[in-house]
Enzyme design. Structure first.
Site, PDB file in Angstrom:
ATOM      1  N   GLU A 132       0.829  -1.216   0.000  1.00 19.37           N
ATOM      2  CA  GLU A 132       0.000   0.000   0.000  1.00 19.37           C
ATOM      3  C   GLU A 132       0.859   1.261   0.000  1.00 19.37           C
ATOM      4  OE1 GLU A 132      -2.587  -0.608   3.386  1.00 19.37           O
ATOM      5  OE2 GLU A 132      -3.732  -2.171   2.363  1.00 19.37           O
ATOM      6  N   ASN A 175       2.751  -4.832  -3.371  1.00 18.94           N
ATOM      7  CA  ASN A 175       1.409  -5.321  -3.066  1.00 18.94           C
ATOM      8  C   ASN A 175       0.478  -4.135  -2.787  1.00 18.94           C
ATOM      9  OD1 ASN A 175      -0.157  -7.801  -2.397  1.00 18.94           O
ATOM     10  ND2 ASN A 175      -0.326  -6.893  -0.357  1.00 18.94           N
ATOM     11  N   HIS A 211      -9.409  -7.820  -1.727  1.00 16.39           N
ATOM     12  CA  HIS A 211     -10.484  -7.669  -0.737  1.00 16.39           C
ATOM     13  C   HIS A 211     -11.682  -7.072  -1.479  1.00 16.39           C
ATOM     14  CE1 HIS A 211      -7.894  -8.582   2.640  1.00 16.39           C
ATOM     15  NE2 HIS A 211      -7.018  -7.688   2.209  1.00 16.39           N
ATOM     16  N   GLU A 241      -4.688 -11.479  -1.036  1.00 17.04           N
ATOM     17  CA  GLU A 241      -5.448 -11.362   0.227  1.00 17.04           C
ATOM     18  C   GLU A 241      -6.944 -11.472  -0.047  1.00 17.04           C
ATOM     19  OE1 GLU A 241      -4.421  -7.827   2.452  1.00 17.04           O
ATOM     20  OE2 GLU A 241      -2.333  -7.888   1.793  1.00 17.04           O
ATOM     21  N   ASP A 243     -10.749 -11.980  -0.093  1.00 21.62           N
ATOM     22  CA  ASP A 243     -11.992 -12.290   0.612  1.00 21.62           C
ATOM     23  C   ASP A 243     -13.123 -11.580  -0.113  1.00 21.62           C
ATOM     24  OD1 ASP A 243     -11.449  -9.692   1.688  1.00 21.62           O
ATOM     25  OD2 ASP A 243     -10.868 -10.514   3.620  1.00 21.62           O
TER      26      ASP A 243
HETATM   27  C1  XIL Z   1      -5.145  -7.086   8.586  1.00 19.58           C
HETATM   28  C2  XIL Z   1      -5.267  -8.331   9.457  1.00 19.58           C
HETATM   29  O1  XIL Z   1      -6.078  -9.263   8.788  1.00 19.58           O
HETATM   30  C3  XIL Z   1      -5.857  -7.990  10.788  1.00 19.58           C
HETATM   31  O2  XIL Z   1      -5.825  -9.123  11.662  1.00 19.58           O
HETATM   32  C4  XIL Z   1      -5.091  -6.826  11.421  1.00 19.58           C
HETATM   33  O3  XIL Z   1      -5.734  -6.434  12.607  1.00 19.58           O
HETATM   34  C5  XIL Z   1      -5.000  -5.654  10.477  1.00 19.58           C
HETATM   35  O4  XIL Z   1      -4.430  -6.083   9.247  1.00 19.58           O
HETATM   36  N1  XIL Z   1      -4.435  -5.174   3.886  1.00 19.58           N
HETATM   37  C6  XIL Z   1      -3.283  -5.823   4.287  1.00 19.58           C
HETATM   38  C7  XIL Z   1      -3.292  -6.737   5.462  1.00 19.58           C
HETATM   39  O5  XIL Z   1      -2.266  -5.726   3.578  1.00 19.58           O
HETATM   40  O6  XIL Z   1      -2.073  -6.744   6.150  1.00 19.58           O
HETATM   41  C8  XIL Z   1      -4.405  -6.408   6.407  1.00 19.58           C
HETATM   42  O7  XIL Z   1      -4.459  -7.422   7.396  1.00 19.58           O
HETATM   43  C9  XIL Z   1      -5.718  -6.279   5.670  1.00 19.58           C
HETATM   44  C10 XIL Z   1      -5.662  -5.185   4.629  1.00 19.58           C
END
Ligand code: XIL
Length: 324
Positions: A132, A175, A211, A241, A243
């Site tokens: 990010e 990423n 996400h 990541e 979901d």
């Molecule tokens: C999130 C984790 O899932 C949580 O457990 C934590 O509290 C905060 O971070 N983008 C990312 C991840 O790159 O590292 C994040 O993970 C979710 C968003």
């Protein structure tokens, strides 16, 4: 069982299907361990490799939680993605409130990357070196990043170079989120990574977090075009990541689970079809472990297995996608 499991299908396609791992669940929950090892051929420590948990004090590294995850992966033939070396979040107070100047911040990040990547050399085979790293309107904390503000944009080049020096065999990723469907964010990442490559920075891939939600899922054609665009630069791509939140979607609970399965199928097909594909990682093993309810303040069920660890329609759909 006659139908091959997810990890066998993935391996057959030369893909990694990974899951983000919760260190406490891995330690305490035998069912969680069994499900993780049965279905996935990759892991990403969900938090254990972030700066704050690894480095409670400047002069102390605590590798215990990350080691437990990496050891589990090795014992079960799973690849490990390291996440994340330079991020504006998950930083300890001693760092953010330390009043450090440019030179000292540079030294801190350098010693961090050299130590952590060196420690896991050969065992963590891919790293999210910068996560990010682009300023965005919806999250002002990114522009205020201690690395970006304190060191300047050159921190990206440096971070990749230090990581490469610490483990020349590791695949190094940039990423980020919000770029799956193309658009301005994908264009900004494209410009960023072209700059890195033009300067000879050791960058091997782009991770798209994935996400998404029922209402915000990327158009499959646009996602394919995004992945092709990075591949044309010689970069691997990975959905890092994934979901798929149900909130914001329409229909009955069953209809929403079916729609969710469709999104997982599309993401799985895209991961399989992408040139220079590397894989797809889901951001948690079961709905019980998802960060989404805590993050959004609303109940949700964004993953492949439900809170009782049973496979959901999304699981079957991803398996179908991998069967091709
Ligand atoms: C999130 C984790 O899932 C949580 O457990 C934590 O509290 C905060 O971070 N983008 C990312 C991840 O790159 O590292 C994040 O993970 C979710 C968003």
């Amino acid at each position: 069982m006659t139908t091959p499991l997810l990890r066998a299908l993935a391996a057959g396609r030369g893909l990694t299907i990974g899951a983000a791992v919760d260190a406490a669940a891995l330690r305490d929950d035998a069912r969680y361990r069994a499900l993780l090892a049965r279905e996935f051929n990759g892991v990403t420590p969900e938090n254990a490799l972030k700066f704050a948990p690894l480095r409670p004090r400047r002069d102390r590294f605590d590798f215990a939680e990350a080691e437990a995850i990496v050891a589990f992966a090795a014992a079960h033939g799973m690849r490990v993605r390291g996440h994340a070396l330079a991020w504006h979040r998950a930083l300890p107070d001693w760092l953010t409130a330390g009043g450090f100047g440019r030179e000292e911040l540079t030294a801190i990040l350098r010693e961090h990357i050299a130590t952590v990547v060196g420690h896991f050399r050969g065992r963590v085979t891919a790293w999210d070196v910068v996560n990010e790293g682009l300023p965005v309107a919806h999250d002002p904390a990114r522009a205020a990043s201690v690395w970006l503000r304190g060191i300047g944009p050159a921190y990206l080049d440096l971070a990749f170079r230090w990581a490469h020096a610490a483990d020349p065999g590791a695949r190094l990723f940039y990423n980020d989120d919000g770029a799956e469907g193309g658009g301005a964010k994908a264009a900004a990442i494209d410009a960023l990574v072209r700059g890195l490559l033009a300067r000879g920075v050791p960058l091997h891939g782009v991770g798209l977090q994935g996400h998404v939600g029922l209402a915000t899922a990327p158009d499959p054609g646009a996602l394919a075009a995004t992945l092709r665009g990075f591949a044309a630069l010689g970069l691997a791509t990975e959905l890092t990541e994934v979901d798929v939140r149900l909130q914001g979607g329409n229909g009955t609970p069953e209809e929403r689970l079916t729609a969710q399965a469709g999104v997982y199928r599309d993401l799985g097909l895209a991961a399989c079809a992408a040139p220079r594909r590397a894989g797809l990682t889901v951001w948690g093993v079961t709905d019980r472990h998802s960060w989404i309810p805590g993050h959004t303040g609303r109940p949700d069920a964004p993953l492949l297995f439900d809170a009782g660890y049973a496979p959901k329609p999304a699981y079957a759909a991803l398996r179908e996608a991998l069967r091709g």
